[in-house]
Design an enzyme around this catalytic site. Structure first.
Site, short mmCIF file in Angstrom:
data_model
loop_
_atom_site.label_atom_id
_atom_site.label_comp_id
_atom_site.label_asym_id
_atom_site.label_seq_id
_atom_site.Cartn_x
_atom_site.Cartn_y
_atom_site.Cartn_z
CB SER A 30 -0.88 0.01 1.26
OG SER A 30 -1.58 1.23 1.38
CE1 TYR A 90 -4.23 -2.26 5.41
CE2 TYR A 90 -3.26 -0.13 4.83
CZ TYR A 90 -3.89 -1.31 4.45
OH TYR A 90 -4.17 -1.54 3.13
N1 LIG Z 1 -8.89 -0.63 -1.20
C1 LIG Z 1 -7.88 0.16 -0.90
O1 LIG Z 1 -8.03 1.39 -0.84
C2 LIG Z 1 -6.50 -0.43 -0.71
C3 LIG Z 1 -5.40 0.45 -0.75
C4 LIG Z 1 -4.11 -0.07 -0.58
C5 LIG Z 1 -3.93 -1.43 -0.37
N2 LIG Z 1 -5.01 -2.26 -0.31
C6 LIG Z 1 -4.74 -3.69 -0.07
O2 LIG Z 1 -5.30 -4.44 -1.13
C7 LIG Z 1 -5.60 -5.76 -0.68
C8 LIG Z 1 -6.99 -6.14 -1.12
O3 LIG Z 1 -7.93 -5.28 -0.50
P1 LIG Z 1 -9.28 -4.81 -1.23
O4 LIG Z 1 -9.24 -3.34 -1.30
O5 LIG Z 1 -9.53 -5.57 -2.47
O6 LIG Z 1 -10.34 -5.20 -0.07
P2 LIG Z 1 -11.67 -6.09 -0.15
O7 LIG Z 1 -12.50 -5.72 -1.31
O8 LIG Z 1 -12.26 -6.00 1.23
O9 LIG Z 1 -11.10 -7.58 -0.37
C9 LIG Z 1 -10.34 -8.22 0.62
C10 LIG Z 1 -10.12 -9.67 0.26
O10 LIG Z 1 -9.34 -10.29 1.29
C11 LIG Z 1 -9.98 -11.47 1.73
N3 LIG Z 1 -9.73 -11.72 3.14
C12 LIG Z 1 -9.87 -10.86 4.18
N4 LIG Z 1 -9.63 -11.49 5.34
C13 LIG Z 1 -9.33 -12.79 5.03
C14 LIG Z 1 -9.02 -13.94 5.80
N5 LIG Z 1 -9.00 -13.93 7.14
N6 LIG Z 1 -8.78 -15.11 5.15
C15 LIG Z 1 -8.82 -15.18 3.80
N7 LIG Z 1 -9.12 -14.11 3.02
C16 LIG Z 1 -9.38 -12.93 3.63
C17 LIG Z 1 -11.48 -11.21 1.48
O11 LIG Z 1 -12.15 -12.46 1.29
P3 LIG Z 1 -13.24 -13.12 2.25
O12 LIG Z 1 -13.87 -12.03 3.06
O13 LIG Z 1 -14.19 -13.81 1.32
O14 LIG Z 1 -12.44 -14.08 3.07
C18 LIG Z 1 -11.43 -10.43 0.17
O15 LIG Z 1 -11.38 -11.32 -0.92
C19 LIG Z 1 -5.41 -5.74 0.84
O16 LIG Z 1 -4.17 -6.33 1.18
C20 LIG Z 1 -5.39 -4.26 1.19
O17 LIG Z 1 -4.65 -3.98 2.35
C21 LIG Z 1 -6.29 -1.80 -0.48
#
Ligand SMILES: NC(=O)c1ccc[n+]([C@@H]2O[C@H](COP(=O)([O-])OP(=O)(O)OC[C@H]3O[C@@H](n4cnc5c(N)ncnc54)[C@H](OP(=O)(O)O)[C@@H]3O)[C@@H](O)[C@H]2O)c1
Length: 273
Positions: free
Chosen positions: A146, A160
């Site tokens: 991130s 985080y």
């Molecule tokens: N969105 C942003 O603004 C942003 C910015 C920078 C970095 N990121 C990073 O990008 C990555 C993806 O995030 P996203 O934005 O796509 O969020 P998201 O839409 O909430 O998706 C998160 C994914 O992680 C899975 N997950 C969460 N906890 C889990 C667990 N205990 N076991 C297995 N799977 C788990 C969820 O699947 P289930 O709930 O089905 O298990 C879901 O598929 C993360 O690492 C986040 O830190 C996001």
């Protein structure tokens, strides 16, 4: 031009593929001819995505449900992948979430689970899948970090930024260890991205005040992240605005950078204790 993963046929393993950036990586990889192993906890979501990708791209898709808070999950996942006769060429370590509030508010177990999902599980998956990539002379590892890993930590969501900085340093060392193995390693660093992330962490109300130009789509993050990994970039901050923010913070003295974060964090963090 984007890489084609159909000849020879490649297999990618995407964690957190049931939503957001992980689902976008799965779609982008399938469009490039890659076969997929998808994991997350919500099996119905994984199966719906697999059906979509098989229909649209004739992709072979395997779904394996796992909760990455379980320390046994990485071993179980790798054993199940091997049992299905699949060798992973591309690993997308993407699953993640945020833990709002001050450090001492949640029970310690919530932090232990967070460290397991955000740091231990990605490292263990690399540890178990990398040797096969090295032996075959081809591999791609994208660790989804991130922009938060590049800027100072803020109050609230205490671990985080630290977990994302960890992934960035880990990716750099791993990339340099693998310069002559055919394995590219990249820390992909998005900023604000449309996904379910802020709904899950309960910060949607706070971040919805951020202007549209600060946001990227998950599809753009996945495309840019995959292209960068293929090119052999070691750290990729996605989006011009995010690269500008990273540059700004590098130029500022630490004291001023911390002051800036202290003033701005109310716009993107739930800071209540
Ligand atoms: N969105 C942003 O603004 C942003 C910015 C920078 C970095 N990121 C990073 O990008 C990555 C993806 O995030 P996203 O934005 O796509 O969020 P998201 O839409 O909430 O998706 C998160 C994914 O992680 C899975 N997950 C969460 N906890 C889990 C667990 N205990 N076991 C297995 N799977 C788990 C969820 O699947 P289930 O709930 O089905 O298990 C879901 O598929 C993360 O690492 C986040 O830190 C996001």
């Amino acid at each position: 031009m984007s890489a084609n993963y159909s000849t020879p046929p490649r297999w990618a393993f995407v964690t957190g593929a049931s939503a957001g950036i992980g689902a976008a990586f799965a779609r982008e990889l399938a469009a490039r001819g890659c076969n997929l192993v998808l994991t997350a906890r919500r099996t119905d979501r994984l199966e719906a995505l697999a059906a979509e990708l098989m229909e649209r791209h004739a992709t072979r898709c395997e779904c394996v449900a796992a909760d990455l808070t379980d320390p046994a999950a990485p071993t179980a996942l790798c054993e199940e992948i091997a049992r299905r006769g699949v060798a992973i060429d591309i690993l997308i370590n993407n699953a993640g979430y945020g833990l709002p509030g001050h450090f001492t508010r949640p029970a310690w177990q919530a932090h232990a689970d967070f460290i397991q999902v955000m740091m231990t599980a990605p490292c263990e998956l690399v540890y178990k899948l990398l040797p096969g990539m090295q032996q075959r002379g081809f591999g791609r590892v994208a660790n989804i970090a991130s922009l938060a890993g590049h800027i100072p930590g803020s109050a609230g969501h205490t671990l985080y930024g630290a977990s994302k900085a960890f992934l960035i340093k880990f990716s750099q060392s791993l990339a340099l260890e693998n310069t002559s193995t055919g394995v590219n390693v990249c820390a992909v660093c998005p900023g604000f991205t449309y996904s379910e992330f802020h709904d899950v962490t309960g910060t949607r109300g706070v971040v919805s005040k951020m202007p549209n130009w600060m946001w990227q789509s998950a599809a753009d993050v996945a495309r840019e992240g995959l292209d960068a990994t293929d090119r052999g970039e070691i750290v990729r901050v996605t989006g011009r605005v995010n690269r500008g923010i990273k540059r700004l913070f590098k130029l500022l003295p630490d004291r001023l950078a911390l002051r800036l974060i202290r003033g701005q964090a109310k716009n993107f963090r739930n800071q209540e204790g």
